[in-house]
Design an enzyme around this catalytic site. Sequence first.
Site, PDB file in Angstrom:
ATOM      1  N   SER A 108      96.400  81.987  51.735  1.00  0.00           N
ATOM      2  CA  SER A 108      96.587  82.108  53.181  1.00  0.00           C
ATOM      3  C   SER A 108      96.653  83.574  53.589  1.00  0.00           C
ATOM      4  CB  SER A 108      97.858  81.384  53.610  1.00  0.00           C
ATOM      5  OG  SER A 108      97.796  80.027  53.238  1.00  0.00           O
ATOM      6  N   ALA A 109      97.187  84.413  52.703  1.00  0.00           N
ATOM      7  CA  ALA A 109      97.257  85.845  53.000  1.00  0.00           C
ATOM      8  C   ALA A 109      95.866  86.415  53.265  1.00  0.00           C
ATOM      9  CB  ALA A 109      97.929  86.578  51.836  1.00  0.00           C
ATOM     10  N   HIS A 146     104.540  86.993  47.764  1.00  0.00           N
ATOM     11  CA  HIS A 146     105.683  86.685  46.897  1.00  0.00           C
ATOM     12  C   HIS A 146     106.661  87.868  46.860  1.00  0.00           C
ATOM     13  CE1 HIS A 146     103.666  83.031  46.129  1.00  0.00           C
ATOM     14  NE2 HIS A 146     102.880  83.438  45.153  1.00  0.00           N
TER      15      HIS A 146
END
Length: 276
Positions: A108-109, A146
Amino acid sequence: MKITVGHTPDSDDAFMFYGMLTGKIPSDDFTVHHVIEDIEELNRRALKEELDVTAVSVHACAYLPNYTILRAGGSFGIGYGPIVIAKTHLDIESVRKSKIAIPGKMTSAFLLLQLMIGKFDYIEMKFSDIPAAVRDGKADVGLVIHETQLSYEQEKLEKILDVGKWWHDTTGGLPVPLGTNVMSNRFDSKTMLKFDKYLHDSIKYGLDHIDEAMEYSMQYSRGKPAELIKKFVKMYVNDVTVEMGRSGEESIRKLFSMASESGIIKPFELKINPMR
């Protein structure tokens, strides 16, 4: 019923599944065989329909017609999300012209950054390798996810773009849709609702027993200190994780609407488990 469940070797995923995988939250309906893989590998395995339930990037759902998004277990940033890092400050035009290290084409990033700055040159690599790649000059800038969102300064790098803040400002405050859990359409709707509730209860157990769930999650800390991991888990295991609600569902639909309007993905039928 025996089912395969994939999650990532990340502390926030471990926290969510703690109650389920340790038997703290028992089930008369499911016997879980869990599979641990990096998020981009889970995205690829979902494309091949190899797992019954799996964590995936929200972006990957555009290519998974035979899975349904569960309401529990989503990773949503609340005003924060992926960032772009470099050795020195760069303006957005310079970023567009740079070679950017990304954690995978289905993350998604990657989709969010394309929506933010348009097309760019990129190189794929494991997310945990990105800060070192930028520091050593293998990439000009890096898109990080993350816990590397919190530890980049230890690598003597700078945050030059905040993708999560851009999404928050652009959408009027919708949560940032990053990860989700999906279940194969081989299962009927009743079974999907049961598993969704099972995952919901596992996440809730972790939040109600934070110290023991955090101790379990530290096995996936990748050597990062406990305080940083606890901060990261609290960022991405939140109320929208327990149940995406209307705001979480709207954010996912908004992401795909913007992506299809921009021509990045083709329009498709999005399947999300209904509210109980």
